[in-house]
Write an enzyme that holds these catalytic residues in place. Structure first.
Site, short mmCIF file in Angstrom:
data_model
loop_
_atom_site.label_atom_id
_atom_site.label_comp_id
_atom_site.label_asym_id
_atom_site.label_seq_id
_atom_site.Cartn_x
_atom_site.Cartn_y
_atom_site.Cartn_z
CE1 TYR A 1 115.49 -23.97 -31.88
CE2 TYR A 1 115.96 -22.59 -33.77
CZ TYR A 1 115.29 -23.65 -33.20
OH TYR A 1 114.41 -24.39 -33.94
CD GLU B 1 117.01 -27.62 -29.90
OE1 GLU B 1 118.16 -28.11 -29.89
OE2 GLU B 1 116.20 -27.79 -30.83
CG ASP C 1 94.39 -30.56 -18.31
OD1 ASP C 1 94.64 -29.35 -18.08
OD2 ASP C 1 94.14 -31.01 -19.44
CB THR D 1 96.19 -23.46 -20.89
OG1 THR D 1 95.08 -23.09 -20.06
CG2 THR D 1 95.81 -24.68 -21.72
CE LYS E 1 92.07 -23.51 -22.47
NZ LYS E 1 91.82 -24.97 -22.44
NE ARG F 1 96.02 -18.74 -28.06
CZ ARG F 1 94.85 -19.23 -27.65
NH1 ARG F 1 94.66 -20.53 -27.54
NH2 ARG F 1 93.85 -18.43 -27.34
#
Ligand code: PLP
Length: 415
Positions: free
Chosen positions: A52, A54, A198, A224, A227, A233
């Site tokens: 974790y 954060e 984008d 992203t 791609k 991903r």
């Protein structure tokens, strides 16, 4: 491969192996897909998934972050170096959450956004009514011109002047041409809008230097990483210095919880790979393969939306062949080619049927295919259309596709 899973969960192990087989034995032409390197996959499968974290490096809400801090710092540094960006946030779980973060960092619900229409190549997250972006914001859309099937910047300018959006959004998932960032910038300036681009689809082309970069001229660039960039991903946000704080705050605590640190580290591996000379060659080959395939298809009477391509994808309107996009997708699947049906500009068919298919070269180029293979694939595609009713000939075409796959093995070291 998958020894541990086979021991504990044979059902899932079987699925993993079947999917590896599928990826190996068909021609992957979905324009948004690619094959990551074994190094990226190893990092995705690492112990960093247990952590974790954060917050941001050195400003975490949990202890024990010393190593993941190093990974995230490297990922950010490399992203900025790769794209020449002032700032980077590498935490978005996906392209869609990257967009959500970037919008909500600067807009209030109800604000007006202007993006390319989905049916003209845009993305759901650019204001489609079924998507959060259309539900939360007052979304309006620009289109391509019916004559050239490319973006009509004069019309876009007039629309922007009339509508005065707070944010102008560029970028697409099915647009085969270069974008004109100077024009987008000047339109955004005229109406005092934030300019967001984008680059989810073309990030690898931008990184490889074969597509103009949106980074110098846009306020915010989202992407992203899976791609054309060929990484894990995930999502990415690049921005100017003055936009950075608002983006970080909206990413966490605004939208996401703990970042996926195994994916963040894998993004770092991806960015490093993209800085190598062979990635530049790869980017060039994606584009030249798309051009070769497009020319070969046009010679065989196929209609390419906009008359060709500048990037890694083709949008083929198959209505002149007496087919719908849905029928064409199924026909190609039958001969070993995976692609997706896609609406074409001013499509008369529904989004479930469509008049076109989208074909991309990123995955095949990763396998090492080039000019000769693109010409053979154009022959398979044309052969499939000509032999729709002839099962024997279709089986022959399928065998040809499988031969191509065998000649360019995928993940040869995975057993
Ligand atoms: C793929 C894509 C996205 C969404 O990415 P996900 O990771 O699937 O959420 C956003 N914008 C554009 C232009 C895309 O092509």
């Amino acid at each position: 491969m998958y020894d541990q899973v086979r021991q504990s969960d044979p059902e899932i192990a079987e699925i993993l192996e079947a999917e590896l087989g599928r990826q190996r034995n068909q021609l992957e032409m979905i324009a948004s897909e690619n094959f990551t390197s074994p190094a990226v996959m190893e990092t995705m499968g690492s112990t960093l998934t247990n952590k974790y974290a954060e917050g941001y490096p050195k400003k975490r809400y949990y202890g024990g972050c010393i190593h993941v801090d190093q990974a995230e710092t490297l990922a950010k540094k490399r992203a900025m170096a790769l794209f020449g960006a002032e700032r980077a946030n590498v935490q978005p779980h996906s392209g869609s959450t990257a967009n959500m973060t970037a919008y909500l960092a600067f807009l209030k619900p109800g604000d007006k956004i202007l993006g390319l229409s989905l049916s003209h190549g845009g993305h759901l997250t650019h204001g489609h009514p079924v998507n959060f972006s259309g539900l939360l914001f007052d979304a309006i859309h620009y289109e391509v011109s019916p004559e050239t099937e490319t973006i009509d910047y004069d019309k876009l300018r007039h629309q922007a002047l009339t509508e005065r959006p707070k944010m102008l959004i560029g970028g697409a998932s099915a647009y085969p041409r270069f974008w004109d960032f100077e024009k987008l910038r000047s339109i955004a300036d005229e109406v005092d809008a934030i300019l967001l681009f984008d680059m989810a689809h073309i990030a690898g082309l931008v990184a490889g230097g074969v597509h103009p970069s949106p980074v110098p001229l846009c306020d915010v660039v989202t992407s992203t990483t899976h791609k054309t960039l060929r990484g894990p991903r995930g999502g990415l946000i690049l921005s100017k210095k003055d936009k950075f704080k608002a983006i970080n705050k909206m990413n966490f605590p605004g939208i996401q919880g703990g970042p996926l640190m195994h994916m963040v580290a894998a993004k770092a591996v991806c960015f490093q790979e993209c800085m190598q000379e062979d990635f530049k060659q790869y980017a060039k080959a994606m584009v030249s393969n798309a051009k070769t395939l497009g020319d070969a298809l046009m010679e065989r009477g196929f209609h390419l939306v906009s008359g060709g391509t500048d990037n890694h994808l083709l949008l083929v309107n198959v209505s002149n062949k007496g087919l719908t996009g849905k029928a064409m997708e199924e026909l190609l699947e039958h001969v070993g080619i995976t692609c997706n049906k896609n609406t074409v500009p001013f499509d008369q068919e529904s989004p479930f049927v469509t008049s076109g298919v989208r074909l991309g070269t990123p995955a095949l180029t990763t396998r090492g295919m080039g000019t000769e293979e693109m010409n053979r694939i154009a022959g398979i595609i044309d052969g499939a259309v000509q032999n729709q009713e002839n099962q024997e000939n279709l089986a022959g075409l399928r065998a040809e596709a499988e031969d191509l796959c065998k000649a360019f093995p995928l993940y040869p070291d995975l057993k």
